[in-house]
Design an enzyme around this catalytic site. Structure first.
Site, PDB file in Angstrom:
ATOM      1  N   LYS A 172      95.866  38.903  74.630  1.00  0.00           N
ATOM      2  CA  LYS A 172      96.943  39.404  75.496  1.00  0.00           C
ATOM      3  C   LYS A 172      97.968  38.307  75.743  1.00  0.00           C
ATOM      4  O   LYS A 172      97.650  37.114  75.756  1.00  0.00           O
ATOM      5  CB  LYS A 172      96.397  39.951  76.814  1.00  0.00           C
ATOM      6  CG  LYS A 172      95.807  38.917  77.782  1.00  0.00           C
ATOM      7  CD  LYS A 172      96.823  38.267  78.698  1.00  0.00           C
ATOM      8  CE  LYS A 172      96.189  37.228  79.618  1.00  0.00           C
ATOM      9  NZ  LYS A 172      97.200  36.400  80.334  1.00  0.00           N
ATOM     10  N   LEU A 182      95.344  33.540  76.872  1.00  0.00           N
ATOM     11  CA  LEU A 182      95.355  34.649  75.914  1.00  0.00           C
ATOM     12  C   LEU A 182      94.290  35.704  76.218  1.00  0.00           C
ATOM     13  O   LEU A 182      94.122  36.650  75.456  1.00  0.00           O
ATOM     14  CB  LEU A 182      95.156  34.115  74.491  1.00  0.00           C
ATOM     15  CG  LEU A 182      96.273  33.195  73.983  1.00  0.00           C
ATOM     16  CD1 LEU A 182      95.852  32.530  72.674  1.00  0.00           C
ATOM     17  CD2 LEU A 182      97.559  33.979  73.780  1.00  0.00           C
ATOM     18  N   GLY A 188      90.934  35.508  76.288  1.00  0.00           N
ATOM     19  CA  GLY A 188      89.819  35.564  75.347  1.00  0.00           C
ATOM     20  C   GLY A 188      88.543  36.134  75.926  1.00  0.00           C
ATOM     21  O   GLY A 188      87.963  37.078  75.385  1.00  0.00           O
ATOM     22  N   ASP A 201      91.749  40.407  84.409  1.00  0.00           N
ATOM     23  CA  ASP A 201      92.440  40.799  83.179  1.00  0.00           C
ATOM     24  C   ASP A 201      91.672  41.830  82.357  1.00  0.00           C
ATOM     25  O   ASP A 201      92.217  42.389  81.401  1.00  0.00           O
ATOM     26  CB  ASP A 201      92.692  39.570  82.290  1.00  0.00           C
ATOM     27  CG  ASP A 201      93.842  38.712  82.785  1.00  0.00           C
ATOM     28  OD1 ASP A 201      94.671  39.222  83.571  1.00  0.00           O
ATOM     29  OD2 ASP A 201      93.913  37.530  82.396  1.00  0.00           O
TER      30      ASP A 201
END
Length: 287
Positions: A8, A95, A97, A132
């Site tokens: 993301k 990002l 992960g 997230d």
């Protein structure tokens, strides 16, 4: 089942203030990208759990979000899971992960067990694991508010090459939030303009409005972040911005060849430098 966990990006990130429970009130425009991890998941009938995280330095216990996601989903079923991760997303990069891997586990187990949970139910479960995770379950392009769990789907980012570049250091998320809390005034993203640009499918309008408030509180130790931004723009990016709390920086390009040349130019100097593209909603599962 093998499932691909998309990374993301934050096209924009704004911190509106502190919320209850020690969290912060956020407003972000988030985007899935095709660059990500692959997870090979199988069920165990004896209720045992095992994870190979793909890198020696990653946890194999309850600190691993993917393992926690499997335990959470399979609680009370008598089943367990074995998970092997092909790890590509760098850690401490912004990002998503760990969150992406946890979301992929929830989506895959829902299919493998035939549990029939809705996307909303998977998002609610994912929020127990991390802020997230709900976005990573839904994927695509979305406005995220609150802790990040209040998601509004948005028109897709126009397809374009994206170069992601991560320096070797990590940035402390709690430290950055502490610095944000200490500031009295700062610039804010033009979220309304960004949403309008997405509605109009205006790549250049999106790029002009990309902004991350955490960049305002970086110190000299993190000078590689603005340096990478400048390099990406000099190499042809329409614009570049740090994602999440870093330390990865990404640039949007309007030409594939230019983007590939940027990767070639930056790869020798940085820990990770990849070319990817926007991804749509959901995780990709295959038997």
């Amino acid at each position: 089942m093998i499932v691909h966990a998309n990374g993301k990006l934050n096209l924009s990130l704004d911190v509106l203030g502190r919320a209850t429970g020690g969290y912060h009130d956020l407003r972000m425009v988030m985007q899935s990208v095709a660059f990500g991890d692959d997870l090979d998941i199988s069920l165990t009938e004896d209720g045992s759990f095992y994870i190979d995280p793909g890198q020696r330095y990653l946890p194999k216990d309850e600190k691993n979000l993917a393992l926690r996601a499997a335990r959470l989903f399979l609680e009370g079923t008598g089943l367990g899971a074995r998970i092997r991760v092909t790890k590509r997303l760098p850690v401490c990069a912004g990002l998503g992960g760990g969150s992406a891997d946890a979301a992929a586990v929830l989506v895959a187990l829902n299919r493998m067990t035939g549990a029939g949970k809705t996307t909303a139910e998977l998002c609610e479960m994912g929020l127990q694991l991390g802020s997230d995770v709900p976005f990573c379950v839904r994927g695509g392009t979305a406005l995220a508010e609150g802790r990040g769990e209040k998601l509004t789907p948005l028109p897709a980012l126009p397809d374009c090459p994206i170069v992601i570049c991560k320096p070797s250091f990590a940035i402390s998320t709690p430290e950055l939030f502490g610095r944000i809390d200490a500031r009295r005034s700062r610039l804010r993203p033009d979220t309304r303009g960004l949403l309008a640009a997405l509605e109009q499918q205006d790549l250049y309008g999106v790029a002009r409005r990309m902004y991350n408030v955490f960049e305002d509180v970086l110190d000299r130790r993190q000078s590689a972040v603005p340096a990478i931004k400048r390099q990406l723009i000099d190499l042809g990016a329409v614009n570049a911005v740090m994602t999440g709390t870093g330390s990865a920086v990404f640039g949007l390009f309007d030409d594939e060849r230019t983007a590939r040349d940027a990767v070639d130019a930056l790869s020798p100097a940085y820990q990770s430098c990849v070319l990817t593209r926007p991804a749509g909603a959901g995780c990709v599962c295959r038997e």
